[in-house]
Design a protein around this motif. Structure first.
Motif, PDB file in Angstrom:
ATOM      1  N   GLU A  95       5.348  -5.097  -5.731  1.00 15.37           N
ATOM      2  CA  GLU A  95       4.861  -3.894  -6.686  1.00 15.37           C
ATOM      3  C   GLU A  95       4.252  -2.698  -5.647  1.00 15.37           C
ATOM      4  O   GLU A  95       3.440  -3.199  -4.551  1.00 15.37           O
ATOM      5  N   LEU A  96       4.402  -1.266  -5.665  1.00 20.00           N
ATOM      6  CA  LEU A  96       4.184  -0.571  -4.807  1.00 20.00           C
ATOM      7  C   LEU A  96       2.537   0.057  -5.580  1.00 20.00           C
ATOM      8  O   LEU A  96       2.668   0.455  -6.921  1.00 20.00           O
ATOM      9  N   LEU A  97       1.530   0.023  -5.046  1.00 21.41           N
ATOM     10  CA  LEU A  97       0.391   0.246  -5.636  1.00 21.41           C
ATOM     11  C   LEU A  97       0.085   1.837  -5.616  1.00 21.41           C
ATOM     12  O   LEU A  97       0.329   2.573  -4.729  1.00 21.41           O
ATOM     13  N   GLU A  98      -0.464   2.171  -6.835  1.00 20.29           N
ATOM     14  CA  GLU A  98      -0.718   3.515  -6.955  1.00 20.29           C
ATOM     15  C   GLU A  98      -2.033   3.826  -7.597  1.00 20.29           C
ATOM     16  O   GLU A  98      -2.485   4.772  -7.912  1.00 20.29           O
TER      17      GLU A  98
ATOM     18  N   ALA B  84      -7.729   2.239   7.703  1.00 23.88           N
ATOM     19  CA  ALA B  84      -8.232   0.841   7.167  1.00 23.88           C
ATOM     20  C   ALA B  84      -8.800   0.691   6.164  1.00 23.88           C
ATOM     21  O   ALA B  84      -8.756  -0.163   5.081  1.00 23.88           O
ATOM     22  N   LEU B  85      -9.945   1.687   6.058  1.00 27.34           N
ATOM     23  CA  LEU B  85     -10.961   1.405   4.951  1.00 27.34           C
ATOM     24  C   LEU B  85     -10.329   1.864   3.242  1.00 27.34           C
ATOM     25  O   LEU B  85     -10.529   0.923   2.545  1.00 27.34           O
ATOM     26  N   LEU B  86      -9.189   2.658   3.622  1.00 27.76           N
ATOM     27  CA  LEU B  86      -8.685   3.020   2.211  1.00 27.76           C
ATOM     28  C   LEU B  86      -7.467   1.708   2.119  1.00 27.76           C
ATOM     29  O   LEU B  86      -7.340   1.495   0.826  1.00 27.76           O
ATOM     30  N   VAL B  87      -6.712   1.478   2.942  1.00 32.16           N
ATOM     31  CA  VAL B  87      -5.702   0.348   2.859  1.00 32.16           C
ATOM     32  C   VAL B  87      -6.337  -0.822   2.072  1.00 32.16           C
ATOM     33  O   VAL B  87      -5.846  -1.597   1.330  1.00 32.16           O
ATOM     34  N   ILE B  88      -7.464  -1.301   2.987  1.00 34.58           N
ATOM     35  CA  ILE B  88      -8.180  -2.588   2.443  1.00 34.58           C
ATOM     36  C   ILE B  88      -8.805  -2.333   1.151  1.00 34.58           C
ATOM     37  O   ILE B  88      -8.737  -3.223   0.208  1.00 34.58           O
ATOM     38  N   GLY B  89      -9.458  -1.081   0.854  1.00 33.19           N
ATOM     39  CA  GLY B  89     -10.046  -0.859  -0.299  1.00 33.19           C
ATOM     40  C   GLY B  89      -9.001  -0.853  -1.529  1.00 33.19           C
ATOM     41  O   GLY B  89      -9.446  -1.367  -2.438  1.00 33.19           O
TER      42      GLY B  89
ATOM     43  N   PRO C 225       1.011  -1.127   0.019  1.00 35.55           N
ATOM     44  CA  PRO C 225       0.050   0.190  -0.089  1.00 35.55           C
ATOM     45  C   PRO C 225       0.777   1.257   0.037  1.00 35.55           C
ATOM     46  O   PRO C 225       1.713   1.238   0.486  1.00 35.55           O
ATOM     47  N   ASN C 226       0.429   2.242  -0.599  1.00 37.67           N
ATOM     48  CA  ASN C 226       1.226   3.455  -0.992  1.00 37.67           C
ATOM     49  C   ASN C 226       1.024   4.571   0.021  1.00 37.67           C
ATOM     50  O   ASN C 226       0.432   5.284  -0.008  1.00 37.67           O
TER      51      ASN C 226
END
Length: 438
Positions: free
Chosen positions: A44-47, A69-74, A22-23
């Motif tokens: 891989e770094l997510l973007e 948490a919502l954003l990382v999991i999403g 997660p970025n």
């Protein structure tokens, strides 16, 4: 699926699986990915970003769970559903601080969401220094820890140099290009297993700073803004709706305190716990050893910034002392007393306009951030602080309008000449040095 039967990332998967990252802090995490590649992992770094990320998080995580948490999991679920990855050969990595904040439970929420979303085969790797996940498949060895600390130090330096150069550059884009050049160079070093020892860091940092200092600039007075808050929302463009870019679009110089401060804060807290409640030998002495090692790198970065005419942050030991009589250092849930200390340090350094970015309902940050604003204003009347809540229900327009109101006050002070004196900030010496270097 029973909780204890979740798929584990085994050492053998190092050769077969790609790990998605997660970025949170784009610069630091880009070098972190290189560290993992050097250790033999494919990553891989997510973007990926956008409204679908938070919508997926809301779909698979309870809406009372904090926004990061919502954003990382999403973001993870959005990536897995994109069709780009072989789901039988993909793993996810997430950090755990081991503190009392909900952040240490993200990994369990993520595993539950993976099952609900139809990806039960995807393993999750825990990156932590607390031994929380002993079978994560990513052993935290001493060499790996040293490389990770070097990564953070390099990343903090690059972020600081770009932030203090970009608003004043004569030819737009030079500071960003310089940062990209050094990011590629440092990642190359890391993949070749070099650049992370104390001697190499001491040799590399002056060269990096000199390269930024050679960029021609025009030091016209600008509003200086500091950004503090919950660690994910503070650093992640996804979490704060591109806060840094927005502030730069408003012709501001942005100071984002380094990630190393949070690492030192986490290392220091066991010492404070032992002082308050008692503890064994390791609690009292191991943290001190870690802090001394970090300080050896921190001191190099601070000296290099000062030598090249840039503002340098306070050493961590001095940052601790700023909280005396203001907030107890036993207040260490989430960002705890560090959040207050960073605001005090920013005001001291001339970045008295501060955005306090916090997830809505994050109790530690509301207490140590929003709850300390009046006290800080009593001690420093020039402090111009605005707390901004970030949440799926919060609109970007409303957030930016509140920040614009803060900036309006800052510009009035700058125009009227009531901003703090220039000698408060070491950055005031830069114009003379820059003319020589340019």
């Amino acid at each position: 699926m029973e909780c204890q039967n979740y798929p584990k990332f085994t050492p053998e998967m190092r050769k077969t699986h790609k790990i998605l990252i997660p970025n949170m802090a784009p610069v630091q995490f880009r070098i972190l990915a290189a560290v993992m590649e050097q250790a033999g992992y494919s990553c891989e770094l997510l973007e990926n970003c956008g409204s679908q990320v938070s919508e997926l998080g809301l779909k698979y995580v309870h809406n009372d769970t904090c926004y990061p948490a919502l954003l990382v999991i999403g973001q993870f679920l959005d990536a897995l559903g994109s069709g780009k990855y072989d789901l039988d050969r993909t793993a996810l990595i997430i950090t755990q601080t081991g503190g009392g904040c909900r952040a240490s439970n993200y990994i369990h929420l993520l595993r539950k969401a993976l099952v609900k979303a139809g990806y039960p085969q995807v393993p999750v790797v825990s990156l932590n220094f607390s031994g929380l996940e002993k079978d994560s498949g990513l052993p935290m060895t001493m060499p790996l820890m040293r490389r990770l600390l070097a990564v953070i130090c390099y990343g903090d330096l690059l972020v600081s140099l770009k932030a203090q150069t970009e608003p004043y550059e004569r030819r737009k884009g030079e500071a960003k290009a310089c940062q990209e050049k050094w990011l590629d160079t440092i990642c190359g070093w890391v993949r070749e297993d070099r650049g992370w020892t104390g001697r190499e860091i001491k040799a590399a940092m002056p060269e990096i700073a000199a390269d930024f200092a050679a960029i021609p600039v025009c030091r016209t007075p600008k509003v200086k803004v500091g950004v503090v808050g919950e660690i994910y929302v503070k650093y992640s463009p996804l979490g704060n709706n591109g806060l840094e870019d927005f502030l730069r679009s408003q012709d501001c110089e942005v100071n984002l305190p380094g990630l190393m401060g949070f690492v030192q804060y986490c290392a220091y807290n066991p010492v404070e716990t032992a002082r308050l409640y008692g503890g064994g030998f390791w609690e009292k002495h191991l943290s001190e050893v870690v802090l001394q090692y970090i300080e050896s790198m921190e001191s190099v970065m601070i000296q290099v910034l000062r030598d090249h005419g840039y503002h340098a942050p306070l050493p961590f030991r001095e940052l601790i002392q700023l909280t005396g009589g203001i907030i107890g250092r036993g207040n260490k849930m989430g960002e705890g007393w560090l959040l207050t200390a960073e605001m005090l340090e920013l005001v001291r350094a001339g970045y008295e306009n501060i955005v306090c970015a916090q997830p809505f309902g994050c109790l530690p940050n509301h207490i140590c951030g929003k709850g300390m604003i009046n006290k800080i204003r009593e001690l420093h009347p020039e402090a111009n602080i605005t707390p901004i809540d970030y949440d799926p229900s919060a609109t970007r327009v409303n957030q930016e309008n509140r920040i614009k109101l803060m900036l309006a006050v800052a510009r009035e002070r700058l125009t009227a000449g009531t901003a703090p004196a220039e000698e408060k900030s070491p950055a005031a010496v830069r114009p003379v040095r820059r003319k020589v270097l340019a």
